[in-house]
Design an enzyme around this catalytic site. Structure first.
Site, PDB file in Angstrom:
ATOM      1  N   HIS A  33      -8.355  -0.592  -6.790  1.00 37.03           N
ATOM      2  CA  HIS A  33      -7.665   0.653  -7.194  1.00 37.03           C
ATOM      3  C   HIS A  33      -6.741   0.595  -6.159  1.00 37.03           C
ATOM      4  O   HIS A  33      -5.630   1.011  -6.299  1.00 37.03           O
ATOM      5  CB  HIS A  33      -8.288   1.472  -6.590  1.00 37.03           C
ATOM      6  N   GLU A  34      -7.227  -0.032  -4.376  1.00 32.04           N
ATOM      7  CA  GLU A  34      -6.484   0.137  -3.039  1.00 32.04           C
ATOM      8  C   GLU A  34      -5.329  -0.612  -3.325  1.00 32.04           C
ATOM      9  O   GLU A  34      -3.790   0.020  -3.122  1.00 32.04           O
ATOM     10  CB  GLU A  34      -6.625   0.171  -1.604  1.00 32.04           C
ATOM     11  N   HIS A  37      -2.344   0.587  -5.995  1.00 37.93           N
ATOM     12  CA  HIS A  37      -1.717   1.587  -4.858  1.00 37.93           C
ATOM     13  C   HIS A  37      -0.624   0.904  -4.831  1.00 37.93           C
ATOM     14  O   HIS A  37       1.026   1.493  -4.225  1.00 37.93           O
ATOM     15  CB  HIS A  37      -2.675   2.616  -4.170  1.00 37.93           C
TER      16      HIS A  37
END
Length: 64
Positions: A33-34, A37
């Site tokens: 997820h990070e 980003h």
């Protein structure tokens, strides 16, 4: 008395098993997820995450 000790041991092992089963997938999900980003930010022109090394699948890079 021995029955109580076995029951407590079983409970602790169940808890350890549950934590270990959840911890790895959650860590992987947060890492992806990070990193996503950072990748999307870089794609749209923001180099901040790339300069900080956040476009990585290394979970240690995402810890502040």
């Amino acid at each position: 008395m021995a029955h109580v000790a076995v029951s407590e041991y079983t409970h602790r092992m169940d808890l350890l098993y549950t934590i270990s089963i959840w911890l790895l997938p959650v860590l992987i999900a947060i890492t992806f997820h990070e990193a996503a980003h950072g990748y999307v930010a870089r794609f749209f022109g923001d180099e901040t995450a790339a300069r900080l090394g956040r476009v990585s699948l290394n979970p240690l890079r995402h810890i502040d």
